[in-house]
Design a protein around this motif. Structure first.
Motif, PDB file in Angstrom:
ATOM      1  N   PRO A 121       0.395  -1.403   0.290  1.00  0.00           N
ATOM      2  CA  PRO A 121       0.234  -0.109  -0.084  1.00  0.00           C
ATOM      3  C   PRO A 121       0.880   1.149  -0.336  1.00  0.00           C
ATOM      4  CG  PRO A 121      -0.416  -0.940   1.681  1.00  0.00           C
ATOM      5  CD  PRO A 121       0.268  -2.157   1.105  1.00  0.00           C
ATOM      6  N   HIS A 122       0.852   2.634  -0.790  1.00  0.00           N
ATOM      7  CA  HIS A 122       1.700   3.169  -1.029  1.00  0.00           C
ATOM      8  C   HIS A 122       1.166   4.834   0.575  1.00  0.00           C
ATOM      9  CE1 HIS A 122       3.344   6.999  -2.255  1.00  0.00           C
ATOM     10  NE2 HIS A 122       3.220   6.588  -3.190  1.00  0.00           N
ATOM     11  N   PRO A 123       1.916   4.825   1.275  1.00  0.00           N
ATOM     12  CA  PRO A 123       2.259   5.396   2.012  1.00  0.00           C
ATOM     13  C   PRO A 123       1.499   7.004   2.210  1.00  0.00           C
ATOM     14  CG  PRO A 123       4.620   5.942   1.561  1.00  0.00           C
ATOM     15  CD  PRO A 123       3.308   4.390   0.726  1.00  0.00           C
ATOM     16  N   GLU A 124       1.387   7.308   1.163  1.00  0.00           N
ATOM     17  CA  GLU A 124       0.636   8.622   0.917  1.00  0.00           C
ATOM     18  C   GLU A 124      -0.592   8.755   0.314  1.00  0.00           C
ATOM     19  OE1 GLU A 124       4.015  10.700  -0.373  1.00  0.00           O
ATOM     20  OE2 GLU A 124       5.262  10.038   1.547  1.00  0.00           O
ATOM     21  N   ASP A 125      -1.414   7.797  -0.438  1.00  0.00           N
ATOM     22  CA  ASP A 125      -2.249   7.579  -1.488  1.00  0.00           C
ATOM     23  C   ASP A 125      -2.449   6.848  -1.720  1.00  0.00           C
ATOM     24  OD1 ASP A 125      -3.957   7.636  -3.484  1.00  0.00           O
ATOM     25  OD2 ASP A 125      -2.339   9.274  -4.443  1.00  0.00           O
ATOM     26  N   ALA A 126      -3.977   6.342  -1.184  1.00  0.00           N
ATOM     27  CA  ALA A 126      -4.960   5.320  -1.048  1.00  0.00           C
ATOM     28  C   ALA A 126      -5.206   4.475  -2.729  1.00  0.00           C
ATOM     29  CB  ALA A 126      -5.476   5.179   0.341  1.00  0.00           C
ATOM     30  N   ARG A 127      -4.645   5.644  -3.291  1.00  0.00           N
ATOM     31  CA  ARG A 127      -5.585   4.648  -4.781  1.00  0.00           C
ATOM     32  C   ARG A 127      -4.051   4.112  -5.399  1.00  0.00           C
ATOM     33  NH1 ARG A 127      -6.036  10.664  -7.712  1.00  0.00           N
ATOM     34  NH2 ARG A 127      -4.098  10.373  -6.819  1.00  0.00           N
ATOM     35  N   ALA A 128      -2.811   4.484  -5.090  1.00  0.00           N
ATOM     36  CA  ALA A 128      -1.397   4.060  -5.436  1.00  0.00           C
ATOM     37  C   ALA A 128      -1.195   2.738  -4.584  1.00  0.00           C
ATOM     38  CB  ALA A 128      -0.318   5.009  -5.890  1.00  0.00           C
ATOM     39  N   ARG A 129       0.171   2.248  -5.513  1.00  0.00           N
ATOM     40  CA  ARG A 129       0.358   0.873  -4.229  1.00  0.00           C
ATOM     41  C   ARG A 129       1.885   0.986  -4.853  1.00  0.00           C
ATOM     42  NH1 ARG A 129      -2.655  -5.018  -5.497  1.00  0.00           N
ATOM     43  NH2 ARG A 129      -4.437  -4.044  -5.599  1.00  0.00           N
ATOM     44  N   LEU A 130       3.180   0.969  -3.836  1.00  0.00           N
ATOM     45  CA  LEU A 130       4.281   1.043  -4.128  1.00  0.00           C
ATOM     46  C   LEU A 130       5.194  -0.259  -4.548  1.00  0.00           C
ATOM     47  CD1 LEU A 130       6.570   3.335  -3.462  1.00  0.00           C
ATOM     48  CD2 LEU A 130       6.698   2.753  -1.420  1.00  0.00           C
ATOM     49  N   ILE A 131       5.111  -0.359  -5.416  1.00  0.00           N
ATOM     50  CA  ILE A 131       6.368  -1.366  -6.268  1.00  0.00           C
ATOM     51  C   ILE A 131       7.166  -1.763  -5.741  1.00  0.00           C
ATOM     52  CG2 ILE A 131       6.973  -3.488  -8.232  1.00  0.00           C
ATOM     53  CD1 ILE A 131       3.736  -1.528  -7.532  1.00  0.00           C
ATOM     54  N   VAL A 132       7.952  -2.714  -4.663  1.00  0.00           N
ATOM     55  CA  VAL A 132       8.840  -2.591  -4.320  1.00  0.00           C
ATOM     56  C   VAL A 132       9.807  -4.005  -4.816  1.00  0.00           C
ATOM     57  CG1 VAL A 132       8.565  -0.414  -2.272  1.00  0.00           C
ATOM     58  CG2 VAL A 132       8.319  -3.354  -1.822  1.00  0.00           C
ATOM     59  N   LEU A 133      10.978  -3.915  -5.125  1.00  0.00           N
ATOM     60  CA  LEU A 133      11.857  -5.122  -4.730  1.00  0.00           C
ATOM     61  C   LEU A 133      12.114  -5.989  -3.470  1.00  0.00           C
ATOM     62  CD1 LEU A 133      14.751  -3.593  -7.309  1.00  0.00           C
ATOM     63  CD2 LEU A 133      12.765  -4.628  -7.789  1.00  0.00           C
ATOM     64  N   THR A 134      11.773  -7.017  -4.043  1.00  0.00           N
ATOM     65  CA  THR A 134      11.840  -8.529  -3.033  1.00  0.00           C
ATOM     66  C   THR A 134      13.060  -9.027  -2.718  1.00  0.00           C
ATOM     67  OG1 THR A 134      11.577  -9.895  -4.234  1.00  0.00           O
ATOM     68  CG2 THR A 134       9.835  -9.260  -3.410  1.00  0.00           C
ATOM     69  N   GLU A 135      13.461  -9.446  -2.370  1.00  0.00           N
ATOM     70  CA  GLU A 135      14.928  -9.961  -1.490  1.00  0.00           C
ATOM     71  C   GLU A 135      15.765 -10.618  -2.921  1.00  0.00           C
ATOM     72  OE1 GLU A 135      18.824 -10.141  -1.196  1.00  0.00           O
ATOM     73  OE2 GLU A 135      17.162  -8.971   0.614  1.00  0.00           O
ATOM     74  N   ARG A 136      15.193 -11.537  -3.073  1.00  0.00           N
ATOM     75  CA  ARG A 136      14.786 -12.073  -4.977  1.00  0.00           C
ATOM     76  C   ARG A 136      15.418 -11.141  -5.899  1.00  0.00           C
ATOM     77  NH1 ARG A 136      16.490 -16.694  -7.177  1.00  0.00           N
ATOM     78  NH2 ARG A 136      16.002 -16.993  -8.819  1.00  0.00           N
TER      79      ARG A 136
END
Lengths: 147, 147
Positions: free
Chosen positions: B84-99
């Motif tokens: 979930p994006h910390p500042e915008d509930a419409r958006a999603r934050l895409i982050v890298l996993t360890e892999r």
DNA sequence: GAAAATGGTCAAGCAGCTTGACTACTTGAC
DNA sequence: GTCAAGTAGTCAAGCTGCTTGACCATTTTC
């Protein structure tokens, strides 16, 4: 050279190649030709004396079927024509039409125009050096889309 | 510089970029990751702090729908995750996993390996110069396939 | 001459993109 | 506060340019 620098080199290389390709294509379109980037690389192979479909496919790094489709497209748009091959009745010699030559010249002009902006930044000598360096490391294999 | 030389510059630039891209991808595959070239350029955008789907699309020069499909692919293969994006509930934050990070490092290693063969031909200084020159003329826009 | 190889095309399928439509949420005007 | 307009993301359908597979005509090989 650090690993991350190598990846950065790839990124700028791709960015430069991509921009140049697009600017050339835009220039060709602006000169009144209906074309896409692959045409240019096909033209350079067809230009001197023509080529067969299979040879063209090898040059572009695609299957002969894909090359055949491209040729069909070029013929339909009037840039090339199929002739019987003088030495092999199975094959056909694909040659540029007059309009195909015009399109080739348009691409060269557009390329020169795009490169001019680089010359403005780096100077002619550096651009020439760039080309010479790249030609020493560029593979002599097929010309393919960068990804 | 003649028009035909400009076109030749484009050809070697594309050939070099294409070969480098393919060698990096081969290297990444050889290290056990299921990937295609676009992943690498997505990773460089996601790497620092993550990004939204729309931002990623802008970086890659594709629509947000295409970026969304790419993210779905990355998530399915375990390289990234949606938060979930910390500042915008419409958006999603895409982050890298360890892999995802491992794959990024593999790409950097593969890139360094590929560039090493260039260093063997031109020397480190010239390759560095090449990178610096290219970075001065490369557009700062999106990273896109060369055609 | 027969068998294998090669050049070209037709056909079907697929990957990765596009456009269009929609829901959920945010922003800005009043 | 409320409501219209804008934005983030996804679903769905369609398109483009490639692939693989099958086939015929011709050439090469033995």
């Amino acid at each position: 050279m650090q690993n991350s620098e190598a990846l950065a080199l790839t990124a700028v290389l791709l960015a430069a190649a991509g921009e140049l390709t697009q600017r050339i294509n835009d220039g060709v379109l602006a000169r009144g030709f209906e074309a896409r980037p692959a045409y240019g690389f096909a033209f350079t192979r067809l230009a001197p004396d023509g080529a067969t479909v299979t040879e063209l496919g090898a040059h572009l790094g695609v299957t002969k079927q894909a090359a055949s489709q491209l040729v069909e497209e070029l013929v339909r748009k009037g840039y090339a024509e199929r002739r019987p091959h003088p030495e092999d009745a199975r094959a056909r010699l694909i040659v540029l039409t007059e309009r195909g030559w015009e399109c080739t010249r348009a691409a060269e002009e557009a390329a020169a125009e795009a490169v001019r902006s680089w010359v403005a930044v780096l100077g002619e000598g550096q651009v020439r050096l760039l080309r010479d360096q790249l030609s020493r490391i560029a593979p002599h294999g097929p010309i393919r889309p960068a990804w």
